[in-house]
Design a protein around this motif. Structure first.
Motif, PDB file in Angstrom:
ATOM      1  N   HIS A  86     157.506  96.886  50.520  1.00 30.44           N
ATOM      2  CA  HIS A  86     157.576  97.435  49.161  1.00 30.44           C
ATOM      3  C   HIS A  86     156.436  96.877  48.305  1.00 30.44           C
ATOM      4  CE1 HIS A  86     161.284  99.645  49.592  1.00 30.44           C
ATOM      5  NE2 HIS A  86     161.938  98.578  50.012  1.00 30.44           N
ATOM      6  N   LYS A 140     153.216  98.921  46.623  1.00 27.73           N
ATOM      7  CA  LYS A 140     153.049  98.844  45.164  1.00 27.73           C
ATOM      8  C   LYS A 140     151.629  98.393  44.819  1.00 27.73           C
ATOM      9  CE  LYS A 140     154.724  96.227  41.186  1.00 27.73           C
ATOM     10  NZ  LYS A 140     155.553  95.106  40.769  1.00 27.73           N
ATOM     11  N   ASN A 141     151.113  97.400  45.544  1.00 29.30           N
ATOM     12  CA  ASN A 141     149.764  96.896  45.272  1.00 29.30           C
ATOM     13  C   ASN A 141     148.694  97.942  45.594  1.00 29.30           C
ATOM     14  OD1 ASN A 141     150.792  94.462  44.385  1.00 29.30           O
ATOM     15  ND2 ASN A 141     150.542  93.442  46.353  1.00 29.30           N
ATOM     16  N   ARG A 144     149.076 101.189  45.454  1.00 29.22           N
ATOM     17  CA  ARG A 144     149.162 102.184  44.377  1.00 29.22           C
ATOM     18  C   ARG A 144     148.452 101.687  43.113  1.00 29.22           C
ATOM     19  NH1 ARG A 144     152.546 106.570  43.703  1.00 29.22           N
ATOM     20  NH2 ARG A 144     153.904 105.843  45.383  1.00 29.22           N
ATOM     21  N   TYR A 175     157.726 106.216  51.793  1.00 23.89           N
ATOM     22  CA  TYR A 175     156.624 106.200  50.835  1.00 23.89           C
ATOM     23  C   TYR A 175     155.616 107.327  51.082  1.00 23.89           C
ATOM     24  CZ  TYR A 175     157.779 101.771  48.579  1.00 23.89           C
ATOM     25  OH  TYR A 175     158.383 100.777  47.844  1.00 23.89           O
TER      26      TYR A 175
END
Length: 141
Positions: free
Chosen positions: A67, A71-72, A74, A111
Protein backbone atom coordinates in the motif's frame (compact mmCIF):
# COMPACT_ATOMS: atom_id res chain seq x y z
CA UNK A 1 18.40 14.87 -26.59
CA UNK A 2 21.06 15.99 -24.14
CA UNK A 3 20.68 15.58 -20.37
CA UNK A 4 20.18 19.33 -19.84
CA UNK A 5 16.78 19.08 -21.57
CA UNK A 6 15.60 16.27 -19.30
CA UNK A 7 13.62 17.82 -16.43
CA UNK A 8 14.16 16.33 -12.97
CA UNK A 9 11.41 16.18 -10.34
CA UNK A 10 11.48 15.93 -6.56
CA UNK A 11 8.12 15.23 -4.90
CA UNK A 12 7.62 16.90 -1.52
CA UNK A 13 5.04 14.27 -0.49
CA UNK A 14 7.23 11.23 -1.25
CA UNK A 15 10.12 9.80 0.79
CA UNK A 16 13.44 11.52 0.16
CA UNK A 17 15.75 9.57 -2.18
CA UNK A 18 18.52 7.68 -0.37
CA UNK A 19 21.15 8.94 -2.81
CA UNK A 20 22.00 11.65 -5.30
CA UNK A 21 19.12 11.19 -7.75
CA UNK A 22 15.70 12.73 -8.44
CA UNK A 23 12.38 11.02 -7.85
CA UNK A 24 11.73 11.21 -11.58
CA UNK A 25 13.13 12.53 -14.84
CA UNK A 26 11.11 13.59 -17.88
CA UNK A 27 12.53 12.95 -21.34
CA UNK A 28 10.22 13.84 -24.21
CA UNK A 29 6.77 12.60 -23.23
CA UNK A 30 8.14 9.85 -20.97
CA UNK A 31 8.61 10.00 -17.21
CA UNK A 32 11.17 7.65 -15.66
CA UNK A 33 10.82 7.10 -11.91
CA UNK A 34 13.79 6.16 -9.78
CA UNK A 35 13.29 3.13 -7.55
CA UNK A 36 10.44 3.82 -5.13
CA UNK A 37 10.10 2.06 -1.79
CA UNK A 38 7.49 1.97 0.98
CA UNK A 39 9.02 4.45 3.43
CA UNK A 40 6.54 6.97 4.88
CA UNK A 41 7.33 10.48 3.59
CA UNK A 42 6.68 12.17 6.94
CA UNK A 43 8.71 9.85 9.18
CA UNK A 44 11.01 7.89 6.85
CA UNK A 45 9.73 4.75 8.63
CA UNK A 46 8.25 1.57 7.14
CA UNK A 47 4.97 0.40 8.70
CA UNK A 48 5.20 -3.04 10.29
CA UNK A 49 8.99 -3.24 10.00
CA UNK A 50 10.93 -4.70 12.95
CA UNK A 51 14.74 -4.71 12.84
CA UNK A 52 17.25 -6.45 15.11
CA UNK A 53 20.21 -4.71 16.80
CA UNK A 54 22.30 -5.08 13.62
CA UNK A 55 19.60 -3.52 11.43
CA UNK A 56 18.52 -6.78 9.78
CA UNK A 57 14.84 -7.42 9.11
CA UNK A 58 13.17 -9.57 11.79
CA UNK A 59 9.56 -9.01 10.71
CA UNK A 60 7.67 -6.97 8.11
CA UNK A 61 4.14 -6.41 6.87
CA UNK A 62 4.07 -7.02 3.11
CA UNK A 63 0.53 -5.72 2.75
CA UNK A 64 1.42 -2.42 4.45
CA UNK A 65 4.55 -2.11 2.30
CA UNK A 66 2.56 -2.67 -0.91
CA UNK A 67 0.00 0.00 0.00
CA UNK A 68 2.80 2.43 0.91
CA UNK A 69 4.86 1.89 -2.23
CA UNK A 70 1.82 2.35 -4.49
CA UNK A 71 0.94 5.55 -2.60
CA UNK A 72 4.51 6.84 -3.06
CA UNK A 73 4.51 6.06 -6.79
CA UNK A 74 1.22 7.93 -7.20
CA UNK A 75 2.60 10.95 -5.30
CA UNK A 76 5.70 11.10 -7.51
CA UNK A 77 3.66 10.72 -10.71
CA UNK A 78 1.32 13.53 -9.74
CA UNK A 79 4.13 15.84 -8.57
CA UNK A 80 5.84 15.26 -11.92
CA UNK A 81 2.80 16.12 -14.07
CA UNK A 82 1.63 12.59 -14.79
CA UNK A 83 -0.93 10.25 -13.22
CA UNK A 84 -1.47 6.62 -12.24
CA UNK A 85 -3.34 5.82 -15.46
CA UNK A 86 -0.30 6.91 -17.50
CA UNK A 87 1.95 4.11 -16.22
CA UNK A 88 3.21 1.98 -19.12
CA UNK A 89 5.86 -0.20 -17.48
CA UNK A 90 6.45 -1.35 -13.89
CA UNK A 91 9.42 -3.37 -12.68
CA UNK A 92 8.92 -4.80 -9.20
CA UNK A 93 11.72 -6.00 -6.94
CA UNK A 94 10.76 -8.37 -4.11
CA UNK A 95 13.21 -9.68 -1.52
CA UNK A 96 11.19 -12.86 -0.87
CA UNK A 97 9.21 -14.04 -3.88
CA UNK A 98 8.07 -17.27 -2.23
CA UNK A 99 6.61 -15.60 0.88
CA UNK A 100 5.37 -12.32 -0.64
CA UNK A 101 4.29 -12.84 -4.25
CA UNK A 102 0.72 -13.89 -3.47
CA UNK A 103 0.04 -10.83 -1.28
CA UNK A 104 1.79 -8.45 -3.66
CA UNK A 105 0.03 -9.90 -6.73
CA UNK A 106 -3.41 -9.65 -5.06
CA UNK A 107 -2.88 -6.00 -4.10
CA UNK A 108 -1.28 -5.16 -7.44
CA UNK A 109 -4.43 -6.47 -9.19
CA UNK A 110 -6.58 -4.15 -7.05
CA UNK A 111 -4.47 -1.06 -7.71
CA UNK A 112 -3.99 -1.79 -11.41
CA UNK A 113 -7.49 -3.06 -12.22
CA UNK A 114 -8.20 -0.23 -14.69
CA UNK A 115 -4.62 0.57 -15.64
CA UNK A 116 -2.58 -2.42 -16.76
CA UNK A 117 1.00 -1.44 -17.61
CA UNK A 118 3.57 -4.00 -18.67
CA UNK A 119 5.06 -5.65 -15.58
CA UNK A 120 8.18 -7.53 -14.61
CA UNK A 121 8.63 -8.95 -11.11
CA UNK A 122 11.99 -10.22 -9.92
CA UNK A 123 13.43 -11.43 -6.64
CA UNK A 124 16.54 -9.69 -5.35
CA UNK A 125 18.78 -10.62 -2.45
CA UNK A 126 18.48 -7.18 -0.82
CA UNK A 127 17.44 -3.59 -1.43
CA UNK A 128 19.42 -0.49 -0.34
CA UNK A 129 17.29 0.01 2.77
CA UNK A 130 15.53 -2.66 4.88
CA UNK A 131 12.40 -2.98 2.74
CA UNK A 132 10.72 -5.94 1.01
CA UNK A 133 9.51 -4.23 -2.19
CA UNK A 134 10.65 -1.52 -4.60
CA UNK A 135 9.11 -0.34 -7.88
CA UNK A 136 10.79 1.13 -10.95
CA UNK A 137 8.24 2.77 -13.26
CA UNK A 138 7.87 4.45 -16.62
CA UNK A 139 4.85 6.62 -17.45
CA UNK A 140 3.76 9.04 -20.14
CA UNK A 141 3.10 12.71 -19.53
Amino acid sequence: MDSSSAAAFHAANAPKPVGAYPHARKVGNLLFLSGVGPREPETNQVKGLVLDAEGSIVQYDMEAQCHAVFKNVRAILEASGSKWENLVDVTVFLTNMKADFETYNRLYAQYFRDCQPCRTTVEVNALPTPIAIELKCIATI
